[in-house]
Every structure is written in C-alpha cells, then in structure tokens.
Motif scaffolding. Structure first.
Motif, PDB file in Angstrom:
ATOM      1  N   LEU A 103       0.869  -1.168   0.000  1.00 31.93           N
ATOM      2  CA  LEU A 103       0.000   0.000   0.000  1.00 31.93           C
ATOM      3  C   LEU A 103       0.907   1.220   0.000  1.00 31.93           C
ATOM      4  O   LEU A 103       1.576   1.495   0.995  1.00 31.93           O
ATOM      5  N   ALA A 104       0.981   1.907  -1.124  1.00 36.19           N
ATOM      6  CA  ALA A 104       1.934   2.997  -1.310  1.00 36.19           C
ATOM      7  C   ALA A 104       1.499   4.257  -0.568  1.00 36.19           C
ATOM      8  O   ALA A 104       0.327   4.453  -0.244  1.00 36.19           O
ATOM      9  N   ALA A 105       2.465   5.130  -0.321  1.00 32.26           N
ATOM     10  CA  ALA A 105       2.191   6.426   0.301  1.00 32.26           C
ATOM     11  C   ALA A 105       1.767   7.435  -0.757  1.00 32.26           C
ATOM     12  O   ALA A 105       2.003   7.248  -1.950  1.00 32.26           O
ATOM     13  N   ALA A 106       1.128   8.513  -0.305  1.00 36.66           N
ATOM     14  CA  ALA A 106       0.760   9.617  -1.194  1.00 36.66           C
ATOM     15  C   ALA A 106       1.924  10.594  -1.278  1.00 36.66           C
ATOM     16  O   ALA A 106       2.510  10.961  -0.266  1.00 36.66           O
ATOM     17  N   GLN A 107       2.254  11.015  -2.497  1.00 38.12           N
ATOM     18  CA  GLN A 107       3.384  11.935  -2.681  1.00 38.12           C
ATOM     19  C   GLN A 107       2.981  13.401  -2.580  1.00 38.12           C
ATOM     20  O   GLN A 107       3.838  14.252  -2.338  1.00 38.12           O
ATOM     21  N   THR A 108       1.735  13.714  -2.795  1.00 32.98           N
ATOM     22  CA  THR A 108       1.304  15.113  -2.872  1.00 32.98           C
ATOM     23  C   THR A 108       0.504  15.550  -1.655  1.00 32.98           C
ATOM     24  O   THR A 108      -0.200  16.554  -1.702  1.00 32.98           O
ATOM     25  N   ARG A 109       0.615  14.801  -0.574  1.00 34.41           N
ATOM     26  CA  ARG A 109      -0.093  15.141   0.657  1.00 34.41           C
ATOM     27  C   ARG A 109       0.919  15.293   1.790  1.00 34.41           C
ATOM     28  O   ARG A 109       2.106  15.037   1.622  1.00 34.41           O
TER      29      ARG A 109
END
Length: 280
Positions: A103-109
């Motif tokens: 489950l990947a992380a969000a890059q723009t948050r």
C-alpha cells in the motif's frame, strides 16, 4: 472502515490468530528503514507468509521504487483512509510473489493529513487477512512517526553504527509504548573500519541501546544495485546481505535461528557507550 477486511484476499480456513503488525523505525533518515521493510517483507513472503507492507512516509514514497512496483501504483494510503477507493483496489501485488502486497504512500499530501484512528483501523483490517503487516515509518518523531507506530504491536529499530544514528534510535525507543519490546537491526556495518577503530562496533551500538539483536547487515554494494533495480536483495542467494535478511525473516517468523554475535573490537570507541549513557 469495518468492511475493509472482507475486501482482502481471504485467509485460509485453518487460520485462527490475527497477523502481526510491525513498525520499522529509527528516528533518523537514511539509515535503511525502507530497504529493511522491503527485504524483510520479501523474505517473509518467500517463506510462505502473507505479507502486507504500508509505506507511511506520506509526502515522499520510496517503498514502491525499492520493490520495483512504481509503475503499478494507482492509488495510495490516503485514498483508502479517506474512502475514495476500496483497500483491495489500492493494494499492489508484488510481481515476484503472490503473498506480498504494497500500500503505497501519497506523494502530494502531508503526514498531518493522516487520521490516526483510521490508520489504526486500517492496520487492524489488514491483520485479519495477512500474517504480517509491515509499516515503513518516516524519519523524525512527529506526526508521521506517531501514525506509523499507532497501528503497530511490535517495533524493529534500524540503526547505523554512527553516533547520531544511535542517539536518535535511543530517543525513538523511549517514545515507543511500554507494551512494545523493540528489536534491533544494525545496518551498514563495515567490519574493516570497525577493526581499525574508525566505526562503532555492533557491541558498541547495543551497549547503548540494549535491545534484542535481530540482525546485522554488512555494508555491501549489492544492496544499492538491488535497490536501483527494484529487486530485493533478500531474494539473492549469492549475497551476504541476502542471507542476513533471510535469517532476520526466519527469526521474526519464530524460527530458532542463532542470533548474530559479532565480536569486533572498536578501539577508540570502547568507552562511547558509557559516555552517551551519561548524557541522557
């Protein structure tokens, strides 16, 4: 979030106990938390365990790159926590193992965007379907760290044989819940430098931290090569590091594998442990 568990791959009928949730942390950045998470996950999956990995480093995101899965990521952690997508739509299956999911992380948050209660519920849902839930903690001890730890029941501290890394790791250990009994991985050890008295030894490091030693990873070029290729070095039978990660996975899984017992005198660093302990 209560419906999330039903969306995941079903556990075998014989499974009774819930899986284990483990946060991989350190405080300091650049010590190898993400590499450790990826390789531990890959090694556990290779043993037949069902493994879910959560990249909790919101705002950056590197776990998918180390695993070579960046092109497959369509949704991220916050998409699930904010209920824009189902969990099964966001989970990315590894291309080498049917048992390994990311489950990947969000890059723009921002890390502050993560709701701690929802994070805890997510980890609980994953534990219902997976044997292990590995949480890759971001650097620092702020919101990202607190969210990563909140859903975990166990902790692995990754530490390099450097004074700043040891100090930060010691600080993180003190911030963990009293219910946790963290274990230690000492990463990027260079035996030649230790023998010359130019690097802390594993004994020096653990003389300060005093944690159960889960494993020692020697600094080896194969680690960088594997990470750049998106291929976990734990799956490479020809490397010392791969063998070390597989041994760590075996210990985590409960197998009776002898713990590492390095004995490398560190010369000028011999009194560092008592010096740092005196400053706490």
């Amino acid at each position: 979030m209560s419906e999330l568990a039903s969306e995941l791959p079903a556990a075998p009928p014989s499974a009774r106990a819930r899986g284990r949730s483990i946060v991989i942390t350190s405080g300091k950045g650049g010590v190898g938390k993400t590499t450790t998470t990826a390789n531990l996950g890959a090694a556990l999956a290779a043993r037949g365990a069902r493994v879910a990995m959560i990249d909790a480093d919101v705002g950056l995101r590197n776990l998918d790159i180390v695993l070579g899965l960046e092109s497959r990521v369509r949704h991220h952690l916050l998409d699930v926590l904010e209920e824009r997508v189902d969990l099964d739509a966001a989970l990315v299956r590894d291309k080498r193992s049917e048992n390994l999911f990311l489950l990947a992380a969000a890059q723009t948050r921002e890390k502050e965007d993560v709701d701690t209660e929802r994070m805890v519920m997510l980890v609980r849902a994953l534990r219902e379907r997976f044997d292990f839930v590995l949480i890759d903690s971001p650097a620092g001890i702020e919101a990202g760290f607190r969210n990563a730890v909140a859903g975990a029941d166990e902790a692995i501290i990754v530490c390099m044989p450097e004074v700043s890394s040891v100090r930060d790791a010691d600080r993180v250990v003190g911030l963990l819940p009293n219910t946790m009994r963290p274990q230690l991985i000492v990463n990027r050890v260079r035996p030649a430098l230790v023998r010359k008295g130019k690097m802390l030894s594993v004994d020096d490091v653990n003389g300060i931290l005093r944690l159960p030693l889960l494993g020692v990873i020697v600094d080896e070029p194969a680690v960088i090569v594997a990470a750049n290729r998106g291929e976990p070095v734990a799956l490479d039978d020809a490397t010392q590091t791969g063998a070390a990660f597989r041994a760590i996975a075996a210990r985590v899984a409960g197998e009776d594998v002898p713990a590492p017992s390095p004995r490398m005198d560190s010369g000028v660093f011999a009194k560092l442990g008592s010096f740092l302990r005196g400053r706490r």
